[in-house]
Design an enzyme around this catalytic site. Structure first.
Site, PDB file in Angstrom:
ATOM      1  N   ARG A  61      -3.564   5.869  -8.042  1.00 10.40           N
ATOM      2  CA  ARG A  61      -2.638   4.736  -8.146  1.00 10.40           C
ATOM      3  C   ARG A  61      -3.371   3.419  -8.335  1.00 10.40           C
ATOM      4  O   ARG A  61      -2.784   2.446  -8.835  1.00 10.40           O
ATOM      5  CB  ARG A  61      -1.700   4.702  -6.936  1.00 10.40           C
ATOM      6  CG  ARG A  61      -0.663   5.830  -6.995  1.00 10.40           C
ATOM      7  CD  ARG A  61       0.181   5.890  -5.755  1.00 10.40           C
ATOM      8  NE  ARG A  61      -0.593   6.139  -4.565  1.00 10.40           N
ATOM      9  CZ  ARG A  61      -1.058   7.345  -4.207  1.00 10.40           C
ATOM     10  NH1 ARG A  61      -0.807   8.400  -4.944  1.00 10.40           N
ATOM     11  NH2 ARG A  61      -1.782   7.479  -3.114  1.00 10.40           N
ATOM     12  N   GLU A  86     -10.126  13.486   7.331  1.00  4.92           N
ATOM     13  CA  GLU A  86      -9.799  13.927   8.688  1.00  4.92           C
ATOM     14  C   GLU A  86     -10.576  15.210   9.011  1.00  4.92           C
ATOM     15  O   GLU A  86     -11.147  15.354  10.077  1.00  4.92           O
ATOM     16  CB  GLU A  86      -8.295  14.172   8.766  1.00  4.92           C
ATOM     17  CG  GLU A  86      -7.753  14.092  10.160  1.00  4.92           C
ATOM     18  CD  GLU A  86      -6.238  14.232  10.155  1.00  4.92           C
ATOM     19  OE1 GLU A  86      -5.629  14.065   9.087  1.00  4.92           O
ATOM     20  OE2 GLU A  86      -5.695  14.543  11.220  1.00  4.92           O
TER      21      GLU A  86
HETATM   22  P1  AMP Z   1      -8.194   5.403   3.051  1.00  2.49           P
HETATM   23  O1  AMP Z   1      -9.466   5.910   2.461  1.00  2.49           O
HETATM   24  O2  AMP Z   1      -7.830   6.061   4.335  1.00  2.49           O
HETATM   25  O3  AMP Z   1      -8.180   3.880   3.164  1.00  2.49           O
HETATM   26  O4  AMP Z   1      -7.019   5.815   2.068  1.00  2.49           O
HETATM   27  C1  AMP Z   1      -6.781   5.085   0.927  1.00  2.49           C
HETATM   28  C2  AMP Z   1      -6.397   5.972  -0.215  1.00  2.49           C
HETATM   29  O5  AMP Z   1      -5.447   6.954   0.162  1.00  2.49           O
HETATM   30  C3  AMP Z   1      -5.749   5.158  -1.312  1.00  2.49           C
HETATM   31  O6  AMP Z   1      -6.198   5.652  -2.557  1.00  2.49           O
HETATM   32  C4  AMP Z   1      -4.268   5.353  -1.113  1.00  2.49           C
HETATM   33  O7  AMP Z   1      -3.626   5.470  -2.355  1.00  2.49           O
HETATM   34  C5  AMP Z   1      -4.153   6.626  -0.314  1.00  2.49           C
HETATM   35  N1  AMP Z   1      -3.297   6.499   0.877  1.00  2.49           N
HETATM   36  C6  AMP Z   1      -3.713   6.535   2.163  1.00  2.49           C
HETATM   37  N2  AMP Z   1      -2.685   6.463   2.994  1.00  2.49           N
HETATM   38  C7  AMP Z   1      -1.584   6.363   2.228  1.00  2.49           C
HETATM   39  C8  AMP Z   1      -0.180   6.249   2.504  1.00  2.49           C
HETATM   40  N3  AMP Z   1       0.297   6.216   3.766  1.00  2.49           N
HETATM   41  N4  AMP Z   1       0.675   6.153   1.466  1.00  2.49           N
HETATM   42  C9  AMP Z   1       0.210   6.189   0.197  1.00  2.49           C
HETATM   43  N5  AMP Z   1      -1.085   6.306  -0.127  1.00  2.49           N
HETATM   44  C10 AMP Z   1      -1.974   6.387   0.868  1.00  2.49           C
END
Ligand code: AMP
Length: 179
Positions: free
Chosen positions: A66, A103
């Site tokens: 996205r 995770e």
């Molecule tokens: P993080 O590495 O945990 O910061 O996760 C970020 C990535 O995961 C991004 O590419 C987001 O598009 C996706 N992502 C994580 N959590 C969500 C969520 N609750 N809703 C949509 N996309 C998420």
């Protein structure tokens, strides 16, 4: 940097919560209504780009998948090039990988070796900042390849997760914060 109260409300109304997707306990932030609204999509891209208009950005690193939607128009708004940051095994040419923790286990993001040459000033773009693992790995990868990370911009951050702490040494913009 955050959106004005009116814009904030407009964006929030166009972000759909999908409970238990892609797995139980996760509330997925679905941005398809926002990018499906021409005026709101344009406003969001402009607002994500504007804080970096004087930062000499040469390249936007857009994170799969996205982040691609926002990264390309933001690059055009800033007069910059766009480079894809992809999941493992998707890029066709010589690439470098950076692992990050999930995770359970690890995953990796990749960029082409010539994506961000020395002297590039790079803006990292994604839709959601959650734990920050994805964006932090992207920043490390950009730096390994010779670029300078000028900042990171997101449509939203999930404020109950440690994304901002993970990126504490970076300039971070997010238009919306969810508690
Ligand atoms: P993080 O590495 O945990 O910061 O996760 C970020 C990535 O995961 C991004 O590419 C987001 O598009 C996706 N992502 C994580 N959590 C969500 C969520 N609750 N809703 C949509 N996309 C998420």
């Amino acid at each position: 940097m955050s959106a004005s109260p009116e814009t904030d409300a407009r964006f929030r109304a166009l972000i759909r919560d999908v409970p238990d997707y892609p797995k139980p306990g996760i509330v997925f932030k679905d941005i398809t209504p926002l990018v499906g609204d021409a005026a709101a999509f344009r406003m969001a891209c402009e607002a994500m780009a504007a804080p970096f208009s004087e930062s000499g950005i040469t390249h936007v690193a857009a994170i799969e998948s996205r982040g691609f939607l926002f990264g390309a128009p933001i690059a055009i708004a800033l007069g910059a090039a766009v480079v894809p940051v992809r999941k493992r095994g998707k890029l066709p040419w010589e690439s470098r990988a950076e692992e990050y923790e999930l995770e359970y286990g690890t995953d990796a993001l990749e960029m082409h070796v010539d994506a961000v040459p020395h002297g590039s000033r790079v803006l990292v773009v994604d839709d959601v900042l959650a734990t920050g693992g994805t964006a932090a790995a992207t920043c490390r990868l950009v730096e390994r390849l010779g670029g300078t990370v000028a900042g990171c911009t997101f449509l939203m951050r999930l404020a109950f997760l440690p994304g901002m702490e993970r990126l504490h040494d970076r300039r971070v913009v997010s238009l919306l914060a969810y508690d």
